[in-house]
Design a protein around this motif. Structure first.
Motif, PDB file in Angstrom:
ATOM      1  N   THR A 294       0.848  -1.200   0.000  1.00  0.00           N
ATOM      2  CA  THR A 294       0.000   0.000   0.000  1.00  0.00           C
ATOM      3  C   THR A 294       0.878   1.244   0.000  1.00  0.00           C
ATOM      4  O   THR A 294       2.007   1.220   0.479  1.00  0.00           O
ATOM      5  N   GLN A 295       0.295   2.322  -0.555  1.00  0.00           N
ATOM      6  CA  GLN A 295       0.995   3.599  -0.535  1.00  0.00           C
ATOM      7  C   GLN A 295       0.024   4.652  -0.049  1.00  0.00           C
ATOM      8  O   GLN A 295      -1.153   4.628  -0.418  1.00  0.00           O
ATOM      9  N   VAL A 296       0.514   5.584   0.756  1.00  0.00           N
ATOM     10  CA  VAL A 296      -0.327   6.719   1.142  1.00  0.00           C
ATOM     11  C   VAL A 296      -0.105   7.794   0.085  1.00  0.00           C
ATOM     12  O   VAL A 296       0.992   8.309  -0.071  1.00  0.00           O
ATOM     13  N   LEU A 297      -1.137   8.091  -0.673  1.00  0.00           N
ATOM     14  CA  LEU A 297      -0.995   9.060  -1.754  1.00  0.00           C
ATOM     15  C   LEU A 297      -1.125  10.489  -1.229  1.00  0.00           C
ATOM     16  O   LEU A 297      -0.522  11.412  -1.731  1.00  0.00           O
ATOM     17  N   GLU A 298      -1.927  10.644  -0.218  1.00  0.00           N
ATOM     18  CA  GLU A 298      -2.245  11.994   0.229  1.00  0.00           C
ATOM     19  C   GLU A 298      -2.868  11.909   1.620  1.00  0.00           C
ATOM     20  O   GLU A 298      -3.525  10.921   1.943  1.00  0.00           O
ATOM     21  N   ILE A 299      -2.645  12.927   2.426  1.00  0.00           N
ATOM     22  CA  ILE A 299      -3.352  12.997   3.704  1.00  0.00           C
ATOM     23  C   ILE A 299      -4.162  14.269   3.703  1.00  0.00           C
ATOM     24  O   ILE A 299      -3.636  15.350   3.454  1.00  0.00           O
TER      25      ILE A 299
END
Ligand SMILES: Cc1cc2nc3c(=O)[nH]c(=O)nc-3n(C[C@H](O)[C@H](O)[C@H](O)COP(=O)(O)OP(=O)(O)OC[C@H]3O[C@@H](n4cnc5c(N)ncnc54)[C@H](O)[C@@H]3O)c2cc1C
Ligand SMILES: Cc1cc2nc3c(=O)[nH]c(=O)nc-3n(C[C@H](O)[C@H](O)[C@H](O)COP(=O)(O)OP(=O)(O)OC[C@H]3O[C@@H](n4cnc5c(N)ncnc54)[C@H](O)[C@@H]3O)c2cc1C
Ligand SMILES: Nc1ncnc2c1ncn2[C@@H]1O[C@H](COP(=O)(O)O)[C@@H](O)[C@H]1O
Lengths: 431, 276, 344
Positions: C196-201
């Motif tokens: 998984t990748q965090v694209l944006e918060i």
């Protein structure tokens, strides 16, 4: 376009379920629609279930149905404010197969009964309200439900939607009921230990008792009360004509509280934990209030057709019988492929020839009569209590003198004549 | 074509459940059994994804026979197939044993049709843990995405999903490989009133029911009570807080008295606007 | 499994905007108590990028040991990466108990780790205790919609794990200069191992009322009748400088967003003053606010359960009492503020 059925039945009460059961058994493709979460979830009844009419649908049902207690004793209480004259019958023959009748809790019983219809092949859909009949060329061809894509079609629609039947009304089969044609009943179910019930009502395990309450139970308003034993609960309720409630400006739950606290009743109910509070209408207009029950492609059964015998608190049995007759007629109609009013009218003919029609006719004047002459409830029952009190109080007066005094207390000769006339009238409407 | 499996559970309606004041036990019979409300949203989301991308929605439950009713409810919402694993050997499972049994059932389902996406509710209202979902994901060795409040994209060809995951003060946009598991928040969708044709289908529908013996490679030691590391040792009624002082008088008097009480502790109000 | 090998109580330390999350401080307080009772060390596990400096705060709040995984791959919380670090730490140092905050990430991580270990995990606990001799964790939590409390044990596995509700445990007063053993760890993990990748918060744009941090909360229930009626709650909150809380029924009716909901399925709050208006006091609501400093209840039903749980109660119609309160508080507090300025 939605699926087609041979028959759609609106309402899964005793009338609708019996009809669905018989039709499915006869091989018809049946859809049973119920607005409650499950059959019985919204249904209210005292309730006494009569064996005979249920057996006409499912023989030996009592071997597996969720029944509360077979009734071995029926009591009647003529109540005054602080007294009651009680009579009744208890017989051990009612405690054995095939029994006479049973107490039931509708939430359990209807669910079971419906599952039997489903076993026969009926399709049951809950949580769906039928909003209107679909009429084409003056024939009912299906129903509209409150769901998206909610139209369904069938050759015949059976309206088993209970008292008030809005659907039959919108077809113009009956008018809005008047307040003297419907009773409003409120009841509570109170939870007890089995043992407590058996001790208080003098019963063996698996025996039940019913008590019908008259007079002060309804504060003298035309109606009755009841106290029935279930397995581990008691049902206590009162029902009075709406007109009576309006006239006396009393709210139904006040009446229920009153009877619950009545000195003749309170000791039975002491320590019970309230489980449910229910209110429901009962059609009590009788034969004279009955509307049209058959039309092109449509039949009305049960409470929806006003089939209640108010005097004998019978309703579920008439409902079942009417449902069964409707099914018979529909199966015949299917054979010939004709669902016109003329063909379906056989249902009405059979119904009126049966005990249902006969009883409806027999008591056709009763409710109206008692409603017109309130003295039965607010005068004669107290009078009966006073008489009994005098007669049974041992105070040194001779029984002769007591009788004389009782006779005198009843009133002037003119009043005695009035009473005699009333008794004769009552006998006439009931005979 | 996606194959989405939603895990669902039948639970007692804890809003209605009654307590026996004498024994401090729950009167389970008093509470009707319902589809876990959070799971309804999981099924609804699956149905929406199916409408968007095409595919099949299956639901899976572990429970006693009456739980068939919960499966039917899911068919009403729009699921295509229902699977139930039901066996005494599953009884008494905690979240670890539950996720184990469900994983074995998912293995079997994926032999019928490979599974792309597993959906779970945020939590059950009886177990109330939210642990089963991530547990299943770990056992299947697929990424667990919890607290999902929006599914932006599911791309089976390129094998990824993009979702919004709720965190304490906002949300994260996450990309994950597919297959994966999502536990969804209630706010992800609204479950509409089911259309009538679904009702008819549900009334007729008979789910696939499997016992332990129908599943493959099952280590029975990991099932049910035996396979559950946690045990409930004690149950008691939460202590009732003590009742306080009722203020009497006319509304004006009550308000005045309240003000004098509150303002006596005026240091509380000095904190106004200042976060500590 | 040899229980002797397992020793120490651990707290998973969550980082929030560059500092240690409040809930982790609370857990250090609770963990200290358990560790002392057992006579073992209290550990904190810090995972992140550039988080080593936070160890100081963790020591000051009671930890004896801090295990740090300070690597770039931990920039954002991700189940798979954090889980691998924590599993590594647990397998290397073998704690007997691990506590997590019952936050989105805390619950997510705990569930994954417990499955892999495997061990028992008790969710959403509100009371913690430990058996002195056996080290058995007594983790208690509300169950069945708050109708009952249950104590959950994990007898056969170590470590024992629990997630703990924010705002129910007490943080210790920090002891400046208090320090302990810093254990720096790392694992070999590459970006391509993580799926998984965090694209944006995205932080909530509407200036979110952090009701879990407010000193004064004015909360309204179904008794306010409508969204319009509920405006009175906003008005009073404005007047007293408090945050707005709500019962679930109000949230479900759509009068206010979910993050204002107080209770079992909402937030747990411990303001100094909690004013509940038109709230019946269902147990699920009470569990979320019962630890408030002073609870004031206003309800027109004298038998409402809320009166059993308040310090001061007013039986009355919200539509009569609230306008009066708004007026009187308005007057009193404007004076108070003047007073206050003079004092300083
Ligand atoms: C307090 C009380 C005590 C009674 N005691 C007795 C007794 O002891 N013995 C006895 O024999 N009788 C008793 N009765 C009468 C008896 O309950 C009724 O006569 C009987 O239930 C009638 O059955 P039914 O199937 O016609 O109607 P109901 O039982 O009323 O069933 C109608 C069904 O239709 C459904 N429905 C209605 N409208 C719609 C719609 N639009 N779409 C879908 N579904 C719909 C309803 O939910 C309901 O399930 C009593 C009644 C009351 C109120
Ligand atoms: C699993 C589960 C989780 C739940 N989680 C939560 C949760 O996190 N938070 C939560 O709040 N609830 C929760 N609930 C719901 C909870 O059970 C209650 O239903 C809810 O708290 C009731 O909200 P209420 O008090 O606003 O409404 P009601 O219970 O309808 O009460 C309204 C009150 O207002 C009073 N009132 C009416 N008019 C006036 C007036 N004019 N002036 C003054 N008073 C008036 C009435 O007397 C009554 O007491 C949960 C339930 C379940 C089953
Ligand atoms: N017995 C079960 N059968 C199927 N799914 C379940 C079961 N128990 C839990 N789940 C799923 O896991 C989620 C979280 O459950 P819980 O951990 O019990 O709060 C639920 O919302 C369901 O999606």
């Amino acid at each position: 376009m939605s699926e087609r059925f041979d028959c759609i039945i609106v309402g899964a009460g005793p009338a609708g379920i019996s009809c669905a059961y018989e039709l499915a058994k006869g091989g018809a493709k049946v859809l049973l629609l119920e607005r409650g979460e499950y059959p019985g979830s919204k249904n209210v009844m005292g309730g006494v279930l009569y064996r005979k009419m249920m057996e006409d649908v499912i023989p030996d049902f009592y071997k597996e149905a969720p029944l509360e207690r077979p009734i071995v004793e029926q009591r009647f209480m003529m109540m005054d404010k602080e007294s009651a004259v009680t009579f009744g019958y208890k017989g051990m023959e009612w405690g054995k197969e095939p029994y006479n009748n049973f107490t039931v809790l509708r939430a359990k019983f209807d669910q079971w009964f419906a599952s039997k219809a489903v076993e026969q092949g009926a399709l049951l859909v809950n949580e769906t309200v039928v909003t209107e009949c679909i009429v084409e060329n003056e024939k009912v061809v299906g129903v509209r439900t409150d769901r998206p894509d909610g139209d369904v079609y069938a050759d015949v629609v059976v309206l088993a939607d209970g008292v008030n039947s809005l659907l039959a009304k919108s077809l113009g089969f009956h008018k809005e009921y008047k307040p003297d044609e419907v009773a409003l009943a409120t009841m509570e179910i109170l939870k007890f230990d089995k043992k407590v019930i058996e001790d208080r009502f003098n019963l063996e395990p698996n025996q039940g008792c019913t008590i019908e309450l008259f007079g002060d139970a309804t504060k003298g308003i035309l109606g009755t009360g009841f106290l029935y034993t279930n397995s581990n609960s008691l049902s206590i309720g009162v029902g009075t004509l709406l007109s009576g409630l309006i006239k006396h400006k009393i709210r139904p739950h006040e009446l229920l509280d009153y009877v619950k606290n009545h000195p003749m009743i309170r000791p039975y109910l002491h320590g019970g934990e309230q489980q449910e509070y229910l209110a429901h209408l009962i059609p009590e207009g009788g034969y004279k209030s009955m509307g049209k029950v058959v039309g092109n492609g449509v039949i009305v059964v049960g409470d929806a057709a006003q089939l209640v015998n108010a005097i004998h608190r019978e309703g579920s049995n008439l409902a079942m019988t009417s449902g069964r007759y409707a099914a018979e007629t529909i199966l015949k109609a299917m054979e010939i492929g004709d669902y016109s009013e003329a063909t379906l009218d056989q249902y009405r003919v059979n119904l009126m020839a049966s005990f249902v029609g006969q009883d409806m006719k027999k008591y056709k004047d009763s409710t109206h009569h008692f409603d017109k002459f309130p003295q039965y409830f607010d005068q004669y029952i107290p009078m009966m209590n006073r008489a009994a009190s005098q007669m049974f109080t041992v105070d040194g007066t001779s029984k002769w003198d007591k009788q004389k005094k009782i006779w005198k207390d009843i009133g002037s000769p003119k009043e005695k004549i009035k009473i005699a006339r009333d008794m004769y009238r009552a006998w006439k409407v009931m005979k | 074509m996606l194959h989405i499996v939603a895990c669902i559970k039948q639970v007692p309606d804890t809003k209605i459940i009654k307590m026996n004041p004498k024994t401090n036990t729950m009167d389970r019979a008093s509470a009707p059994a319902i589809l876990n409300p959070y799971d309804a949203h999981a099924v609804e989301e699956a149905v929406r994804l199916k409408k968007r991308y095409g595919g099949t929605v299956s639901v899976l439950t572990m429970g006693p026979p009456p739980a068939v009713k919960a499966i039917k409810k899911c068919i009403e919402i729009g699921a295509d197939e229902g699977y139930m694993i039901s066996d005494r050997k599953f009884a008494g499972a905690d979240t670890l044993a539950t996720s184990y049994a469900l994983t074995k059932a998912l293995d079997k389902i994926s032999k019928i049709q490979p599974v792309d996406l597993v959906l779970c509710g945020k939590m059950t209202i009886d177990g109330d843990t939210g642990q089963v979902g991530p547990g299943i994901a770990r056992r299947l060795d697929i990424p667990p995405l919890t607290s999902v409040k929006k599914v932006e994209e599911v791309n089976k060809n390129d094998g990824f999903v993009i979702v919004h995951r709720k965190i304490e003060d906002g949300y994260e946009v996450i990309r994950s490989s597919l297959p994966c598991l999502m536990s969804v928040e209630k706010e992800i969708n609204e479950v509409p009133y089911s259309p009538f044709p679904n009702m008819l289908r549900a009334a007729r529908y008979e789910p696939h029911i499997w016992s332990v013996d129908d599943l493959e490679d099952v280590d029975v030691k990991q099932l049910g009570l035996k396979g559950s590391p946690t045990i409930v040792a004690k149950v008691w009624a939460p202590p009732k807080p003590e009742a306080g002082k009722m203020l009497e008088g006319t509304p004006n008097e009550k308000v005045e008295e309240l003000l004098s009480i509150v303002l006596e502790k005026k240091e509380l109000f000095q904190a106004k606007g200042v976060s500590q | 499994m040899n229980f002797e090998e397992y020793s120490g109580v651990w707290v998973f330390i969550e980082e929030q905007e560059g500092s240690v999350a409040q809930v982790s401080l609370e857990l250090l307080g609770a963990g200290r108590r358990l560790a002392d009772k057992r006579g073992v060390a209290l550990g904190g596990v810090l995972i992140g990028d550039n988080v080593k400096s936070l160890a100081k705060t963790v020591f000051e709040h009671g930890a004896d040991v801090v295990y740090v995984y300070d690597q770039e791959i931990f920039t954002h919380y991700r189940t798979e990466s954090f889980m691998k670090a924590l599993l590594h730490c647990s397998e290397t140092h073998k704690p007997e108990i691990i506590l997590f905050g019952a936050t989105s990430n805390g619950k997510d991580l705990a569930s994954a780790v417990a499955t892999d270990l495997p061990t028992g995990l008790t969710a959403d606990t509100t009371e913690l205790d430990v058996e002195e001799d056996t080290g058995l964790l007594l983790a208690s939590r509300p169950a069945f919609g708050g109708n009952i409390m249950a104590t959950i044990l994990c007898k056969k596995y170590r470590p024992q794990m629990a997630t703990v509700r924010p705002k129910v445990m007490q943080a210790l007063t920090p002891e400046p200069g208090r320090t302990g053993r810093l254990v720096e760890e790392s694992i070999d993990l590459r970006e391509q191992d993580i799926r998984t990748q965090v694209l944006e918060i995205v932080k909530s744009t509407t200036k979110k009322v952090r009701i879990d941090e407010a000193d004064i909360i004015v909360a309204g229930g179904k008794g306010l009748g409508s969204a319009e009626g509920f405006n009175l709650i906003h008005q009073l909150a404005n007047t007293v400088g408090g945050a707005v809380g709500a019962s679930r029924d109000v949230v479900e009716a759509g009068w206010i967003e979910h993050h204002h909901q107080v209770g079992q399925t909402g937030v747990t709050v411990t303001p100094k003053i909690y004013i509940a208006v038109g709230i019946s006091g269902a147990i699920q609501h009470l569990v979320g606010m019962k630890n408030s400093g002073m609870i004031i209840a206003i309800n027109k039903d004298p038998n409402a359960a809320i009166f059993e749980a308040c310090h001061y109660g007013i039986v009355g119609d919200a539509f009569e009492i609230l306008p009066l309160l708004i007026k009187e508080f308005g007057k009193a507090l404007s004076m108070e503020e003047v007073d206050h300025v003079r004092e300083v």
